[in-house]
Design a protein around this motif. Structure first.
Motif, mmCIF file in Angstrom:
data_model
loop_
_atom_site.group_PDB
_atom_site.id
_atom_site.type_symbol
_atom_site.label_atom_id
_atom_site.label_comp_id
_atom_site.label_asym_id
_atom_site.label_seq_id
_atom_site.Cartn_x
_atom_site.Cartn_y
_atom_site.Cartn_z
ATOM 1 N N ILE A 55 -11.640 8.483 4.671
ATOM 2 C CA ILE A 55 -11.281 7.772 3.594
ATOM 3 C C ILE A 55 -9.429 6.936 4.136
ATOM 4 C CG2 ILE A 55 -10.791 6.882 1.232
ATOM 5 C CD1 ILE A 55 -13.689 8.943 0.800
ATOM 6 N N ILE A 56 -9.012 7.965 4.064
ATOM 7 C CA ILE A 56 -7.452 7.705 3.899
ATOM 8 C C ILE A 56 -7.577 7.345 5.194
ATOM 9 C CG2 ILE A 56 -5.251 8.817 4.305
ATOM 10 C CD1 ILE A 56 -6.636 8.814 1.296
ATOM 11 N N CYS A 57 -7.702 7.655 6.322
ATOM 12 C CA CYS A 57 -7.590 6.799 7.547
ATOM 13 C C CYS A 57 -7.845 6.022 8.247
ATOM 14 C CB CYS A 57 -8.076 8.097 8.276
ATOM 15 S SG CYS A 57 -7.854 7.607 10.429
ATOM 16 N N ASP A 58 -8.909 5.213 7.102
ATOM 17 C CA ASP A 58 -9.334 3.873 7.236
ATOM 18 C C ASP A 58 -8.659 2.871 6.413
ATOM 19 O OD1 ASP A 58 -12.060 3.968 8.110
ATOM 20 O OD2 ASP A 58 -12.470 4.219 7.047
ATOM 21 N N SER A 113 3.648 -0.967 -5.112
ATOM 22 C CA SER A 113 2.981 -1.476 -3.460
ATOM 23 C C SER A 113 1.510 -0.158 -4.021
ATOM 24 C CB SER A 113 3.973 -1.304 -2.805
ATOM 25 O OG SER A 113 3.679 -0.542 -2.403
ATOM 26 N N PHE A 114 1.149 -0.837 -3.176
ATOM 27 C CA PHE A 114 -0.540 -0.037 -3.087
ATOM 28 C C PHE A 114 -0.212 1.093 -2.410
ATOM 29 C CE2 PHE A 114 -4.441 0.811 -0.628
ATOM 30 C CZ PHE A 114 -4.970 1.194 -1.546
ATOM 31 N N ASP A 115 0.601 1.099 -1.333
ATOM 32 C CA ASP A 115 1.864 1.993 0.132
ATOM 33 C C ASP A 115 1.831 2.813 -0.894
ATOM 34 O OD1 ASP A 115 2.482 3.457 2.220
ATOM 35 O OD2 ASP A 115 3.783 2.620 1.652
ATOM 36 N N GLY A 116 2.191 2.612 -2.450
ATOM 37 C CA GLY A 116 3.699 3.618 -2.879
ATOM 38 C C GLY A 116 2.673 4.405 -3.775
ATOM 39 N N PHE A 117 1.726 3.532 -4.036
ATOM 40 C CA PHE A 117 0.975 3.662 -5.548
ATOM 41 C C PHE A 117 0.289 5.479 -4.318
ATOM 42 C CE2 PHE A 117 -3.793 3.804 -6.784
ATOM 43 C CZ PHE A 117 -3.717 4.526 -8.730
ATOM 44 N N VAL A 118 -1.149 5.526 -3.167
ATOM 45 C CA VAL A 118 -1.259 6.460 -2.451
ATOM 46 C C VAL A 118 -0.665 7.531 -2.574
ATOM 47 C CG1 VAL A 118 -3.117 6.209 -0.381
ATOM 48 C CG2 VAL A 118 -2.784 3.725 -1.822
ATOM 49 N N ARG A 119 0.716 6.805 -2.112
ATOM 50 C CA ARG A 119 1.749 8.132 -1.389
ATOM 51 C C ARG A 119 1.931 9.534 -2.670
ATOM 52 N NH1 ARG A 119 7.185 7.697 1.985
ATOM 53 N NH2 ARG A 119 5.980 6.511 3.071
ATOM 54 N N GLY A 120 2.441 8.240 -4.198
ATOM 55 C CA GLY A 120 1.913 8.700 -5.105
ATOM 56 C C GLY A 120 1.443 10.066 -5.606
ATOM 57 N N ARG A 179 -5.544 2.694 9.006
ATOM 58 C CA ARG A 179 -6.499 1.686 9.991
ATOM 59 C C ARG A 179 -6.221 0.138 10.204
ATOM 60 N NH1 ARG A 179 -10.524 3.740 10.781
ATOM 61 N NH2 ARG A 179 -10.350 5.377 11.773
ATOM 62 N N ASN A 180 -6.386 0.076 8.706
ATOM 63 C CA ASN A 180 -6.553 -1.638 7.941
ATOM 64 C C ASN A 180 -5.183 -1.603 7.588
ATOM 65 O OD1 ASN A 180 -9.184 -1.864 8.768
ATOM 66 N ND2 ASN A 180 -9.890 -0.818 6.212
ATOM 67 N N LYS A 181 -3.544 -1.543 8.115
ATOM 68 C CA LYS A 181 -2.816 -1.394 7.490
ATOM 69 C C LYS A 181 -2.369 -1.896 6.338
ATOM 70 C CE LYS A 181 -1.889 -3.543 12.288
ATOM 71 N NZ LYS A 181 -0.947 -4.563 12.307
ATOM 72 N N ASP A 182 -3.587 -0.690 5.701
ATOM 73 C CA ASP A 182 -3.377 -0.588 4.062
ATOM 74 C C ASP A 182 -2.064 0.339 3.476
ATOM 75 O OD1 ASP A 182 -5.421 -2.689 3.309
ATOM 76 O OD2 ASP A 182 -6.874 -1.398 3.513
ATOM 77 N N ILE A 183 -2.218 1.236 4.016
ATOM 78 C CA ILE A 183 -0.486 1.880 3.969
ATOM 79 C C ILE A 183 -0.120 2.636 5.428
ATOM 80 C CG2 ILE A 183 -1.867 3.602 2.197
ATOM 81 C CD1 ILE A 183 -2.376 5.379 4.134
ATOM 82 N N THR A 184 1.229 2.862 4.802
ATOM 83 C CA THR A 184 1.880 2.670 6.055
ATOM 84 C C THR A 184 1.522 4.733 6.870
ATOM 85 O OG1 THR A 184 3.695 4.307 5.033
ATOM 86 C CG2 THR A 184 3.699 1.580 5.227
ATOM 87 N N PRO A 185 1.992 4.509 8.214
ATOM 88 C CA PRO A 185 1.769 5.994 8.812
ATOM 89 C C PRO A 185 2.705 6.638 8.091
ATOM 90 C CG PRO A 185 2.530 4.835 10.492
ATOM 91 C CD PRO A 185 2.711 3.879 9.038
ATOM 92 N N GLU A 186 3.088 6.444 7.540
ATOM 93 C CA GLU A 186 4.614 7.757 6.530
ATOM 94 C C GLU A 186 3.885 7.735 5.257
ATOM 95 O OE1 GLU A 186 7.099 6.265 9.119
ATOM 96 O OE2 GLU A 186 6.187 5.046 7.710
#
Length: 309
Positions: A223-226, A136-143, A229-236
């Motif tokens: 950039i991370i906030c965007d 997932s994109f979310d996991g990638f960004v967190r990683g 905001r666009n729900k591409d990543i989770t609040p966590e």
């Protein structure tokens, strides 16, 4: 020349002391020149650099030079536009390839050119020397954490870059994030932490003149906030990246505000910049704690640095 497997893209402003050691490190890899190309994009104004490059270029048919009108970091996407390889790897003009690195990249491409996962090469900064996979994109960004602000790890398939509209406005300070965060629906993401690059010491050459705390405290976090905001990543994930970036900002605060280490960066308005997503107090307190940690861990080295100020 048929399509090379990889384009090594080197945006530069013409720093001789950095670029030519990087080129030497590439051409000493003992890899068939048909398999790769080197694309140097120059937005500087150094006639000596250009003359020396012209001589260097005579020895290599796969070495290309382009002028760029892109201001400062915006020369980076210009280098990608001139690349023709199946795969594109950004090479900072201050990072040499370690022996075997180019062969490693080529082997990785051959092993993954069917599936074509999205990859980021973190070069050992995670202190893991391992490969991490995400679905997932979310996991990638967190990683990636705050290392997504670092362009040196950038790599992508040429078709991914070609899919970005030509009129796209790249972020002025972090143009690589426009590409990095455009791939939100991949089936597989990879973070490869193997050490493949070796940074050349800065020496007396200015590394950057941009507003340091505005860049990482405001622009990058925006950039991370965007993404949130666009729900591409989770609040966590947002909180994880924000907290890791706070530690990084505290390190900068310790080095350049408390210890007053010399730099070419613009440090003006740092308090205001830190108050957008954090507070200058929390950054200052974290920096003071780091100060104590360093003094305890390396007392003699730390005192020596303080006495030399």
């Amino acid at each position: 020349m048929s399509q090379p497997l990889i384009s090594l893209c080197i945006p530069t402003n013409g720093v001789i002391e950095w670029v030519f050691p990087v080129l030497d490190s590439i051409y000493s890899q003992n890899v068939d020149n048909e398999l790769f190309e080197v694309v140097v994009t120059d937005n500087g104004n150094n006639a000596e650099f250009k003359a020396r490059f012209d001589e260097y270029q005579k020895n290599y048919e796969n070495l290309f030079y382009f002028r760029s009108s892109g201001y400062e970091f915006l020369s980076e996407p210009d280098s990608y536009k001139n690349a023709t390889g199946l795969f594109i790897k950004f090479i900072n003009h201050r990072t040499k390839l370690v022996p075997g690195a180019l062969e490693y990249f080529i082997n990785w491409i051959n092993e993954n050119k069917e599936e074509k996962p999205f990859v980021y090469f973190t070069n050992g900064v995670l202190a893991k020397e391992k490969t991490f996979e995400f679905n997932s994109f979310d996991g990638f960004v967190r990683g990636l954490s705050y290392w997504s602000s670092w362009s040196t790890g950038m790599a992508f398939w040429k078709e991914d870059f070609d899919s970005i509209p030509e009129d796209t406005a790249y972020n002025f300070l972090f143009p690589h994030t426009t590409i990095l965060f455009s791939q939100k629906n991949r089936k597989k993401y990879v973070i490869d932490d193997k050490t493949l690059l070796d940074e050349i010491p800065q020496g007396k050459i200015p590394k950057g003149r941009y507003n340091l705390f505005n860049a990482f405290g405001v622009e990058y976090m925006g950039i991370i906030c965007d993404l949130l905001r666009n729900k591409d990543i989770t609040p966590e994930t947002f909180v994880c990246v924000k907290n890791a970036n706070r530690t990084f900002l505290s390190t900068l605060y310790l080095d350049y505000i408390i210890l007053k280490r010399k730099c070419s960066y613009d440090l003006s308005g740092y308090k205001e910049s830190l108050r957008v997503f954090y507070s200058d107090k929390e950054i200052r307190n974290a920096a003071k704690f780091m100060f104590i940690e360093r003094a305890i861990k390396f007392p003699f080295r730390f005192l020596r640095k303080l006495s030399s100020r």
